[in-house]
Write a protein that holds these residues in place. Sequence first.
Motif, PDB file in Angstrom:
ATOM      1  N   THR A 111       0.841  -1.196   0.000  1.00  0.00           N
ATOM      2  CA  THR A 111       0.000   0.000   0.000  1.00  0.00           C
ATOM      3  C   THR A 111       0.880   1.250   0.000  1.00  0.00           C
ATOM      4  O   THR A 111       0.977   1.947   1.003  1.00  0.00           O
ATOM      5  N   ALA A 122      -2.464   0.217  -4.950  1.00  0.00           N
ATOM      6  CA  ALA A 122      -2.278  -0.948  -4.079  1.00  0.00           C
ATOM      7  C   ALA A 122      -1.844  -2.123  -4.944  1.00  0.00           C
ATOM      8  O   ALA A 122      -2.168  -2.186  -6.126  1.00  0.00           O
ATOM      9  N   ILE A 134      -7.263  -6.211  -5.949  1.00  0.00           N
ATOM     10  CA  ILE A 134      -7.064  -4.880  -5.357  1.00  0.00           C
ATOM     11  C   ILE A 134      -6.184  -4.041  -6.277  1.00  0.00           C
ATOM     12  O   ILE A 134      -5.123  -4.472  -6.708  1.00  0.00           O
ATOM     13  N   TRP A 137      -6.510   1.888  -2.651  1.00  0.00           N
ATOM     14  CA  TRP A 137      -6.986   1.947  -1.268  1.00  0.00           C
ATOM     15  C   TRP A 137      -7.167   3.404  -0.873  1.00  0.00           C
ATOM     16  O   TRP A 137      -6.597   4.298  -1.495  1.00  0.00           O
ATOM     17  N   LEU A 144     -10.583   1.808   6.461  1.00  0.00           N
ATOM     18  CA  LEU A 144      -9.673   1.556   5.345  1.00  0.00           C
ATOM     19  C   LEU A 144     -10.468   0.751   4.325  1.00  0.00           C
ATOM     20  O   LEU A 144     -11.024  -0.299   4.661  1.00  0.00           O
ATOM     21  N   THR A 145     -10.559   1.247   3.102  1.00  0.00           N
ATOM     22  CA  THR A 145     -11.286   0.535   2.054  1.00  0.00           C
ATOM     23  C   THR A 145     -10.311   0.151   0.953  1.00  0.00           C
ATOM     24  O   THR A 145      -9.482   0.951   0.528  1.00  0.00           O
ATOM     25  N   LEU A 146     -10.411  -1.096   0.489  1.00  0.00           N
ATOM     26  CA  LEU A 146      -9.620  -1.618  -0.612  1.00  0.00           C
ATOM     27  C   LEU A 146     -10.531  -1.709  -1.837  1.00  0.00           C
ATOM     28  O   LEU A 146     -11.648  -2.241  -1.745  1.00  0.00           O
ATOM     29  N   TYR A 147     -10.073  -1.183  -2.988  1.00  0.00           N
ATOM     30  CA  TYR A 147     -10.902  -1.073  -4.188  1.00  0.00           C
ATOM     31  C   TYR A 147     -10.361  -1.910  -5.341  1.00  0.00           C
ATOM     32  O   TYR A 147      -9.151  -2.123  -5.454  1.00  0.00           O
ATOM     33  N   SER A 153     -15.760  -1.410  -4.049  1.00  0.00           N
ATOM     34  CA  SER A 153     -15.180  -1.800  -2.764  1.00  0.00           C
ATOM     35  C   SER A 153     -15.000  -3.313  -2.695  1.00  0.00           C
ATOM     36  O   SER A 153     -15.953  -4.066  -2.881  1.00  0.00           O
ATOM     37  N   ARG A 156     -13.484  -3.707   3.500  1.00  0.00           N
ATOM     38  CA  ARG A 156     -13.372  -2.562   4.400  1.00  0.00           C
ATOM     39  C   ARG A 156     -12.868  -3.077   5.736  1.00  0.00           C
ATOM     40  O   ARG A 156     -13.278  -4.141   6.206  1.00  0.00           O
TER      41      ARG A 156
END
Length: 179
Positions: A111, A122, A134, A137, A144-147, A153, A156
């Motif tokens: 990250t 990320a 991923i 982020w 904390l959100t990972l996209y 999303s 989270r």
Amino acid sequence: MNFSKSGLVAVSLAALFASGCTTSRFSSMDEQQPAPLQPAPSGQVTSNQLPPPASPGTTDPSQFPTAPQNTQVASLPPDGSAPAGAADLNAASVAGVWNASVSGQSCKIATPQTKFGAGFRAGPLHCPAPIDGIKSWNVTGKQLTLYDENGGSLARLYSSGGSKFDGQTSNGQPISLTR
């Protein structure tokens, strides 16, 4: 005056070497020595006999000892609010490389604080689905959100204290990040 190129290069190199030998930029290092470190506390060491090696071609995973996996993660409130005790986050506290555990499977997630889309880039490293997708982020308040690559999303998470995050993926799998 008429100088040859090789003579000019030789004089320049000699001046460069001579000036490098007279620097004082490292002299302050000799003057201040840090105090010696205290030895780490020692504990009791135990040993056990390892199982015999598997014969070539054997792929039975039960023959290989594994470290216990702690897959227990903090449950998230169903309304998407932060769990009690979750800390506020900032990008600097999330940036780095994390050991991820997704439903008991381990991988790494990088990250960095490299801007990407609405957040930061990320990189999953040998992660299982859906975390293998991923791409970015971001942090908002305590979350904390990972996209994924489309900005959807994937997971989270919330800080569980220290260098640990717990949460769940968009399809409900438990996920934790530790350093």
